[in-house]
Design an enzyme around this catalytic site. Structure first.
Site, PDB file in Angstrom:
ATOM      1  CB  ILE A  81      -0.880   0.023   1.270  1.00 32.24           C
ATOM      2  CG1 ILE A  81      -1.632  -1.297   1.430  1.00 32.24           C
ATOM      3  CG2 ILE A  81      -1.808   1.228   1.256  1.00 32.24           C
ATOM      4  CD1 ILE A  81      -2.879  -1.443   0.630  1.00 32.24           C
ATOM      5  CG  HIS A  86      -7.707  -4.893  -9.045  1.00 26.13           C
ATOM      6  ND1 HIS A  86      -7.026  -5.149  -7.873  1.00 26.13           N
ATOM      7  CD2 HIS A  86      -8.926  -5.441  -8.900  1.00 26.13           C
ATOM      8  CE1 HIS A  86      -7.820  -5.819  -7.054  1.00 26.13           C
ATOM      9  NE2 HIS A  86      -8.980  -6.009  -7.655  1.00 26.13           N
ATOM     10  CD  GLU A 134     -12.458   4.525  -1.829  1.00 26.21           C
ATOM     11  OE1 GLU A 134     -13.278   3.618  -1.705  1.00 26.21           O
ATOM     12  OE2 GLU A 134     -12.754   5.672  -2.232  1.00 26.21           O
TER      13      GLU A 134
END
Ligand code: GAR
Length: 193
Positions: A95, A112, A146
């Site tokens: 992250i 993704h 996010e």
């Protein structure tokens, strides 16, 4: 002709998407070049694959830094030393700090393995199978603070076949990733020129 945009690929594992991008960029007409492969895992096979293709590599082990901000600052320093203009995350399993994301805002893409907004996070294929979905796919999107929620640039779909295991589905999606990411990166560069 526009100069080719200088792209770094950040990876943590195999690096098959890095290879797909680097292979596309072998075409002089491709609007980007892969100038660096950077990993938080020094032993990532993707770094070796990059070296074999003549791409500069950097390993930045997370453990060597007191916190995420220090790690991310070190990564930005290396990227800037290589004149990197755009980041392509490709299986980078860390992250990133809000400061890093803000610094590279509008200049960082990710791939993704799901049809976002479905299945952000991990185990995308197991969750799609468990839900009884009949199709899966992959998404290239802009990275925002996010996780897995930034604006979608492109998607590709594949069927989920009866009896598929998560590994079988992952392999089918990965083939789609290897076509989608080079196309999406090229479209992004051409549309932001
Ligand atoms: C790819 O399937 C990519 O979509 C996924 O990791 C794999 C990396 O493979 N990324 C994520 O799950 C990000 N959350 P690769 O190292 O062979 O490109």
């Amino acid at each position: 002709m526009m100069p080719r945009r200088r792209v770094a690929v950040l990876l943590s594992g195999r690096g098959t998407n890095m290879r797909a991008l680097a292979e596309a960029a072998r075409d002089p007409a491709y609007p980007a070049e892969i100038v660096l492969a950077l990993s938080n895992r020094p032993m990532a096979p993707g770094l070796e694959a990059a070296q074999a293709m003549g791409i500069a590599t950097a390993a930045v082990p997370g453990k060597q830094f007191p916190d995420r901000d220090a790690f991310d600052s070190a990564v930005t320093a290396i990227l800037e030393a290589h004149g990197v203009e755009l980041i392509a995350l490709a299986g980078f399993m860390r992250i990133l700090s809000p400061g890093f994301v803000q610094h590279w805002a509008g200049r960082m893409l990710n791939i993704h393995p799901s049809l976002l907004p479905l299945y952000p996070g991990l185990d995308t294929h197991g969750r799609a199978i468990a839900a009884g979905d009949t199709e899966a796919g992959c998404t290239v999107h802009m990275v925002t603070e996010e996780l897995d929620a930034g604006p979608v640039l492109a998607q590709a779909r594949v069927p989920i076949l009866p009896g598929d295991t998560a590994d079988e589905l992952a392999a089918r999606v990965l083939v789609a990733e290897h076509s989608l990411y080079p196309l999406a990166l090229a479209d992004f560069v051409r549309s932001s020129a």
